[in-house]
Motif scaffolding. Sequence first.
Motif, short mmCIF file in Angstrom:
data_model
loop_
_atom_site.label_atom_id
_atom_site.label_comp_id
_atom_site.label_asym_id
_atom_site.label_seq_id
_atom_site.Cartn_x
_atom_site.Cartn_y
_atom_site.Cartn_z
N SER A 2 0.82 -1.21 0.00
CA SER A 2 0.00 0.00 0.00
C SER A 2 0.85 1.26 0.00
N ILE A 3 2.08 1.16 0.48
CA ILE A 3 2.98 2.32 0.47
C ILE A 3 3.70 2.44 -0.86
N GLY A 4 3.72 1.34 -1.64
CA GLY A 4 4.34 1.40 -2.96
C GLY A 4 5.84 1.37 -2.95
N LEU A 5 6.42 0.63 -1.99
CA LEU A 5 7.88 0.59 -1.89
C LEU A 5 8.47 -0.27 -3.00
N ASP A 6 9.56 0.22 -3.61
CA ASP A 6 10.24 -0.51 -4.67
C ASP A 6 11.15 -1.57 -4.08
N ILE A 7 11.23 -2.69 -4.76
CA ILE A 7 12.11 -3.78 -4.32
C ILE A 7 13.07 -4.21 -5.42
N MET A 8 12.83 -3.78 -6.65
CA MET A 8 13.56 -4.32 -7.77
C MET A 8 14.89 -3.61 -7.97
N PRO A 9 15.96 -4.38 -8.21
CA PRO A 9 17.21 -3.75 -8.65
C PRO A 9 17.08 -3.26 -10.08
N GLU A 10 18.09 -2.56 -10.55
CA GLU A 10 18.02 -1.99 -11.89
C GLU A 10 17.92 -3.07 -12.96
N VAL A 11 18.65 -4.16 -12.78
CA VAL A 11 18.69 -5.23 -13.77
C VAL A 11 18.23 -6.52 -13.10
N VAL A 12 17.34 -7.24 -13.78
CA VAL A 12 16.83 -8.50 -13.24
C VAL A 12 17.31 -9.68 -14.08
N LYS A 13 17.23 -9.54 -15.39
CA LYS A 13 17.49 -10.66 -16.29
C LYS A 13 18.92 -11.18 -16.15
N SER A 14 19.88 -10.27 -15.92
CA SER A 14 21.28 -10.70 -15.88
C SER A 14 21.66 -11.33 -14.55
N TYR A 15 20.79 -11.25 -13.54
CA TYR A 15 21.09 -11.83 -12.23
C TYR A 15 20.67 -13.29 -12.19
N ASP A 16 21.48 -14.14 -11.54
CA ASP A 16 21.00 -15.47 -11.23
C ASP A 16 20.07 -15.38 -10.02
N VAL A 17 19.36 -16.48 -9.73
CA VAL A 17 18.34 -16.45 -8.69
C VAL A 17 18.94 -16.12 -7.33
N LYS A 18 20.09 -16.71 -7.00
CA LYS A 18 20.71 -16.47 -5.68
C LYS A 18 21.12 -15.00 -5.54
N THR A 19 21.76 -14.44 -6.56
CA THR A 19 22.18 -13.04 -6.48
C THR A 19 20.98 -12.11 -6.40
N LEU A 20 19.96 -12.41 -7.19
CA LEU A 20 18.76 -11.58 -7.15
C LEU A 20 18.07 -11.67 -5.79
N ALA A 21 18.04 -12.87 -5.20
CA ALA A 21 17.43 -13.03 -3.87
C ALA A 21 18.18 -12.22 -2.83
N ASP A 22 19.51 -12.24 -2.88
CA ASP A 22 20.29 -11.45 -1.92
C ASP A 22 20.04 -9.95 -2.11
N GLU A 23 19.94 -9.51 -3.35
CA GLU A 23 19.68 -8.10 -3.61
C GLU A 23 18.29 -7.69 -3.15
N LEU A 24 17.32 -8.58 -3.35
CA LEU A 24 15.96 -8.29 -2.89
C LEU A 24 15.91 -8.19 -1.37
N LYS A 25 16.58 -9.09 -0.69
CA LYS A 25 16.61 -9.04 0.78
C LYS A 25 17.23 -7.73 1.26
N ARG A 26 18.34 -7.35 0.65
CA ARG A 26 18.99 -6.10 1.05
C ARG A 26 18.08 -4.91 0.81
N LYS A 27 17.41 -4.89 -0.36
CA LYS A 27 16.55 -3.76 -0.69
C LYS A 27 15.32 -3.71 0.22
N MET A 28 14.73 -4.86 0.51
CA MET A 28 13.55 -4.89 1.36
C MET A 28 13.89 -4.49 2.79
N ASP A 29 15.02 -4.98 3.30
CA ASP A 29 15.43 -4.58 4.65
C ASP A 29 15.64 -3.07 4.73
N GLN A 30 16.26 -2.52 3.70
CA GLN A 30 16.51 -1.07 3.68
C GLN A 30 15.21 -0.29 3.64
#
Length: 510
Positions: free
Chosen positions: A462-490
């Motif tokens: 409802s607040i509309g917080l972004d979670i996506m890094p700039e690039v998704v396709k070039s990331y493997d699942v593990k790297t993308l998961a770590d980036e999502l965790k870092r972004k969501m925590d922030q």
Amino acid sequence: MLNRPVKTLSLAIAATLLTACNSMEPRPYTVEEQQQRILEDQARMYADQEPVTHPISFYEAVARALKYNLDYRLKLMESALAADLRDVSSHEMLPRLVASAGYAGRNNDSGGTSIGIEDRQQSLRASTSEERYRDIDSLGLSWSLLDFGVAYYRTQQKTDQIMMAEERRRKVAQNVLQDVRNAYWRALAAQRLMPEVDQLLQRTHSALASARSAEDRGLLPRQEALAYQRALIDSIDLLSVRRQDLEFAQAELSALMSLPPGSKMVLSDEPEPQMPELKADIGSLEQAALENRPEIMEEWYRKRVNANDLKIAKAQLWPNVSVNWSYQYDSNKYLYNNSWSETGLQVSVNLIRLLQLPALNNAEESQTKTDDTRRLALSMAILTQVRVGALRYQLSHEQLEFANESLRVDQSLLSYARAAKSTAVGSELEVIRAEGRYLLSRYQREAAYSNTQAAWGRLYNSIGLDIMPEVVKSYDVKTLADELKRKMDQQEQERLLPLTQGSTNASTQS
């Protein structure tokens, strides 16, 4: 009378036209074509996916959903398409440079005679100044002020439509996160509880058969035996319903991650993150929602698109200035100059269309008010979502505490029933009933936790917080998961949780 080559050409053109008309008849796809299309679509749906080689954590589930979800990929393609259309529109602002080359011919000479205007007497014999067959080439450059202005506003519109497509992509990503959060914790509860549910269902069916046998043999009073059977049947019914809920959660999560059919999905059974207490000021949450929600930004860009529509309509009312230059070549040997250049400047205006100006001014004012009102109504709805989301999370958090307490009590009752177990039939049935109550309490506790996670996700959304890094396709699942965790925590630390040491730790855990 037509000569033979002309007749042959006419027949060929007629045959071609008839063939073209016949090819326009409806032609449904064959069964073989449908089967081939299905195979190709299935291969493309699950193409280039990383295989599941280990238990899936929550953030890896989100990463897989965002990386392979077809709805999200569709929004990415829409953004790319909008960018391509903007590039096409920007080229329309350039002048037009047209080159042409051709060949002209006729079956007789072009020419004529002249007569006097007063006496109507022929003054010249028939003559021609044009060859029957000749080459014609030209190169023309033209530029129109009106076309430039229209193309300029169209390009601005396409640029805003790129931003609108980007906001829709953001919204899909946020919805995917919320859906995965809703399904993951229920699916994890299913993974934990379904073996125990199946085992207890089997024991309950056996106990029901034992109760019926005890009733038939008179080992228990009939009323007591029927009461036990009633309790066991109710327990079987409740456990069966809960089992269906658990199975649906696993199927839903598998679909969100776009796993191929038949894929084995095992979730990482790690300690549950502690749900933080929401103490952030509701006003700051509302301010963040008004700043971040993709729907508001999309409406704001749409206002500029609508405004440019009216600017285009107004631009078409004013005088148009067009500049032309061309180079011409004609191989006609009778011409004195076989090549020449032409230049021109033209100013034109449609005086009748000027009458539209008052109506366009009124339409512009009405359009602005409509766009603003629609955005304000959307903003009010979003503020309501934030308030309801915060309240729902607080209530679900309280319900989770109550479910934890209820589970503690039922666990103690089960321990007491097991300790007091004897060889009597009634004692065994009492243990089974206690196990059923305990398992149902565990389910209710898991459901309360997943509901709390879902409420947290709805508030996040409802607040509309972004979670996506700039690039998704070039990331493997593990790297993308770590980036999502870092972004969501922030995001949680900065927007959802109070800036205190205790809340920061809770956010890091979540």
